[in-house]
Design an enzyme around this catalytic site. Structure first.
Site, PDB file in Angstrom:
ATOM      1  N   HIS A   1       1.021  -1.036  -0.067  1.00  0.00           N
ATOM      2  CA  HIS A   1       0.124   0.139  -0.039  1.00  0.00           C
ATOM      3  C   HIS A   1       0.896   1.027  -0.512  1.00  0.00           C
ATOM      4  O   HIS A   1       0.423   2.329   0.077  1.00  0.00           O
ATOM      5  CB  HIS A   1      -0.702  -0.208   1.223  1.00  0.00           C
ATOM      6  CG  HIS A   1      -1.855  -1.079   0.757  1.00  0.00           C
ATOM      7  ND1 HIS A   1      -2.048  -2.124   1.453  1.00  0.00           N
ATOM      8  CD2 HIS A   1      -2.896  -1.011  -0.209  1.00  0.00           C
ATOM      9  CE1 HIS A   1      -3.603  -2.854   0.648  1.00  0.00           C
ATOM     10  NE2 HIS A   1      -3.792  -1.831   0.351  1.00  0.00           N
TER      11      HIS A   1
ATOM     12  N   GLU B   1     -10.723 -10.760  -4.544  1.00  0.00           N
ATOM     13  CA  GLU B   1      -9.472 -10.759  -4.724  1.00  0.00           C
ATOM     14  C   GLU B   1      -9.159 -11.505  -3.814  1.00  0.00           C
ATOM     15  O   GLU B   1      -7.469 -11.803  -3.578  1.00  0.00           O
ATOM     16  CB  GLU B   1      -8.945  -9.384  -3.726  1.00  0.00           C
ATOM     17  CG  GLU B   1      -9.667  -8.876  -2.632  1.00  0.00           C
ATOM     18  CD  GLU B   1      -9.472  -7.944  -2.400  1.00  0.00           C
ATOM     19  OE1 GLU B   1      -9.158  -7.032  -2.695  1.00  0.00           O
ATOM     20  OE2 GLU B   1     -10.392  -7.469  -0.974  1.00  0.00           O
TER      21      GLU B   1
ATOM     22  N   ASP C   1      -4.308  -8.303  -4.817  1.00  0.00           N
ATOM     23  CA  ASP C   1      -4.893  -9.867  -3.473  1.00  0.00           C
ATOM     24  C   ASP C   1      -4.928 -10.546  -3.881  1.00  0.00           C
ATOM     25  O   ASP C   1      -4.338 -11.579  -3.569  1.00  0.00           O
ATOM     26  CB  ASP C   1      -5.313  -9.550  -2.449  1.00  0.00           C
ATOM     27  CG  ASP C   1      -5.468  -8.059  -1.256  1.00  0.00           C
ATOM     28  OD1 ASP C   1      -4.026  -8.161  -0.931  1.00  0.00           O
ATOM     29  OD2 ASP C   1      -6.367  -7.158  -0.756  1.00  0.00           O
TER      30      ASP C   1
ATOM     31  N   CYS D   1     -10.011  -3.644 -10.559  1.00  0.00           N
ATOM     32  CA  CYS D   1      -9.001  -2.013  -9.844  1.00  0.00           C
ATOM     33  C   CYS D   1      -7.625  -2.319  -9.280  1.00  0.00           C
ATOM     34  O   CYS D   1      -7.847  -2.036  -7.644  1.00  0.00           O
ATOM     35  CB  CYS D   1     -10.401  -1.696  -8.807  1.00  0.00           C
ATOM     36  SG  CYS D   1     -10.959  -3.131  -7.343  1.00  0.00           S
TER      37      CYS D   1
HETATM   38  C1  PEP Z   1      -6.077  -5.122  -4.834  1.00  0.00           C
HETATM   39  O1  PEP Z   1      -6.328  -5.885  -3.773  1.00  0.00           O
HETATM   40  O2  PEP Z   1      -6.035  -5.166  -6.334  1.00  0.00           O
HETATM   41  C2  PEP Z   1      -6.884  -3.456  -4.465  1.00  0.00           C
HETATM   42  C3  PEP Z   1      -7.545  -3.464  -5.901  1.00  0.00           C
HETATM   43  O3  PEP Z   1      -7.483  -3.273  -3.321  1.00  0.00           O
HETATM   44  P1  PEP Z   1      -5.674  -3.031  -1.665  1.00  0.00           P
HETATM   45  O4  PEP Z   1      -4.920  -3.214  -3.438  1.00  0.00           O
HETATM   46  O5  PEP Z   1      -6.652  -2.061  -1.485  1.00  0.00           O
HETATM   47  O6  PEP Z   1      -5.561  -4.409  -0.941  1.00  0.00           O
HETATM   48 MG    MG Z   2      -7.294  -5.719  -1.656  1.00  0.00          MG
END
Ligand code: PEP
Ligand code: MG
Length: 578
Positions: free
Chosen positions: A201, A443, A467, A514
């Site tokens: 993140h 995910e 994920d 996403c």
């Molecule tokens: C993902 O896991 O691809 C996602 C978009 O959520 P995050 O990156 O916030 O875990």
């Molecule tokens: Mg995620």
């Protein structure tokens, strides 16, 4: 002496500037720039904390029982002496005045400077005094806690606060996502961390800031010193320390080329995202804060496909935002999107986004633990606060509500029941709320494999590939040591993605990606070939992806994507012409 460090390229472009190194072991202290008018107060705050510690040490010394070992009294004297040493106090004041660091940041920066001097001493006794100095700094930090200046409590970092005319590059062992957020819109032109994976993140926030960044550059925070000249090559994942004039000249030339390329791309802003065969592709933005809606609109996004709402909850010393505060934040994002749809993802804390309030210190497998929807379902009243705030904001514009990390049918049922309960609570209060489409993130491999069940209950699904890759391949996305195994093109990952897209299309439901894959131009043709028509990414990536879309012909890409899917080496196939 020039040397280079290699890490993972996470945010593109070239940055050239001087290093601001955040002391490795104390990254949990607050780091922010203060305003010029706050300097006297900040100096006084640092002085008060030092005085309080001096007072404390003096009292301890005075109250030592007569039979206390002599070493103890001597040790307290050493601590007092170190505390009163001018090198420490002057250094702290200098960082506050010249760089406008907050007092804690100034203190740990000066600790790092002095600690290096101790490390270089020949005398083992003196070398060991470093530990004493660290203890004193910890004491001072304890006194500073609770009297932070108001800007820190609001998590504000003011742009242009530094006096320095040099461009600054932040170097740290690691930065929590909350820290990164605090540095958003700050003066830094680049970021380097010693640890971290490409889709951690911290890397994601760095990418959203659209400034060059390299993570996982091992020992960067130890090898780079304050004020070193640096070149960050965010395309290659390379950091050049103390570069020669010839290197500087070459990279300045490349910087200009990057700027020209951006200008060229900017012309695509108003062009519709149509493939050569006329397919309309939805390009959405990922945002972390309501104010990011402006950059989403500016980049020409059709809407927001992922608002990571957990960033509203982080870096607040455990004070969770109440319903009204959340409502205001979601409303600001709705208004910022000026009629375009906003997809709010409910809180996804845990793993590498811990909430300070979390209680337990050591969680053995945080990515497999009480994360995301699991946490929300374990705290249903908190969850309903968020749901009510989102539903209320939805009365002002188009909002979709999306849930992270679901894997079980009973989680779906519980979640939908809580949404219904939140609606009823608003109705009872007589408070207006809007209709929302409901969606699930796919995910966890289990969710991808049983996506039909999800499609029965939800209006849309969105593939969280960050994920999905982590859990399919059992690779920690935040760990640079296994980053080479984190492979979006692994056949198992591709098959799961393909299955989800096909299943959603068969049911006539919308499906998006996403995760970071959506903003990676080397993946665009493959995803289009697999049938994807909706991509959600950082606003900064949007025009690059639009350029890929404009060059694509899905009629040719579809059969080619099927070949990639069954290839033994999808990577090689990806580079073969379609
Ligand atoms: C993902 O896991 O691809 C996602 C978009 O959520 P995050 O990156 O916030 O875990
Ligand atoms: Mg995620």
């Amino acid at each position: 002496m020039t040397f280079s460090l290699h890490g993972l390229a996470v945010a593109r472009g070239i940055a050239i500037g001087r290093a601001v190194v955040i002391a490795g072991s104390r990254t949990e202290v607050r780091h922010y720039f203060i305003q010029p008018e706050q300097v006297p107060d900040e100096l006084a705050r640092a002085q008060r904390a030092r005085d309080a510690v001096a007072h404390e040490l003096q009292r301890l010394s005075d109250e030592l029982p007569a039979d206390a070992p002599a070493e103890l009294a001597a040790l307290l004297d050493v601590h007092l002496m170190l505390l009163q040493d001018e090198v420490l106090s002057h250094g702290i004041d200098q960082w506050i005045v010249e760089r406008r660091y907050n007092a804690e940041w100034a203190l740990v920066t000066q600790l790092e400077q002095v600690a290096r001097q101790f490390d270089e001493m020949d005398d083992p006794y003196l070398r060991e005094r470093k530990a004493d100095l660290e203890q004193i700094v910890d004491r001072i930090l304890r006194h500073m806690r609770g009297q932070a200046c108001p800007a820190a409590l609001q998590g504000r970092t003011s742009a242009g606060a530094s006096d320095s005319s040099d461009t600054l590059i932040l170097v740290a062992q690691d930065l929590s996502p909350a820290d990164m957020l605090q540095f958003k819109r700050s003066v830094f032109a680049g970021f380097i961390t010693s640890v971290g994976g490409k889709t951690s993140h911290t890397a994601i926030v760095a990418r959203s800031m659209d400034i060059p960044a390299v993570v996982g550059a091992r020992q960067a925070h130890q090898l780079i010193r304050q004020d070193d000249w640096l070149i960050v090559d965010g395309d290659a994942g390379i950091v050049l320390v103390d570069p020669s004039p010839a290197m500087l000249e070459e990279y300045r030339f490349r910087q200009r080329q990057v700027a020209l390329e951006r200008e060229r791309l900017a012309r695509l802003r108003h062009a519709p995202a149509l493939t050569m065969d006329g397919q309309n592709i939805e390009l959405l933005a990922n945002i972390e804060q309501p104010t990011d809606a402006a950059s989403a609109v500016q980049a020409g996004a059709d809407g927001v496909g992922l608002f990571r709402s957990e960033f509203l909850f982080m870096g607040r010393d455990g004070q969770l935002p109440d319903e009204q505060e959340q409502y205001q934040a979601y409303l600001a994002a709705v208004e910022g999107m000026q009629g375009r749809p906003l997809t709010i993802r409910t809180i996804d804390i845990g793993a590498d986004k811990p909430l300070e309030r979390h209680g337990r210190d050591v969680i053995l497998n945080p990515a497999l633990g009480l994360r995301a929807i699991r946490w929300s379902l374990a705290e249903p009243s908190m969850f309903r606060v968020q749901l009510r705030a989102v539903l209320r904001a939805a009365s002002h514009g188009p909002v979709k509500l999306m849930f992270p990390m679901m894997a079980h049918r009973h989680e779906i049922l519980q979640t939908l029941a809580l949404v219904e309960q939140a609606r009823q609570e608003l109705q009872q209060r007589g408070q207006p709320y809007g209709a929302v489409q409901l969606g699930a993130m796919i995910e966890v491999p289990a969710a991808a494999l049983m996506v039909d069940v999800f499609l029965q209950y939800f209006d849309f699904v969105s593939l969280g590939t960050n994920d999905l890759i982590q859990y399919t391949l059992a690779i920690d996305r935040a760990d640079e040591e296994v980053a080479h195994l984190y492979d979006p093109l692994h056949p198992a990952v591709l098959q799961l993605i393909a299955q989800v897209i096909a299943a959603a299309q068969a049911r006539g439901k919308s499906v998006s990606v996403c995760g970071e894959m959506a903003g990676d131009p080397s993946m665009t043709r493959l995803l289009l070939g697999l049938g994807l028509r909706s991509f959600s990414m950082h606003p900064a990536q949007l025009l690059t992806i639009k350029q890929e879309v404009l060059r694509a012909d899905t009629r040719k890409l579809a059969p080619w994507a099927q070949q990639v899917l069954v290839a033994n080496d999808p990577e090689a196939q990806l580079h073969a012409s379609s």
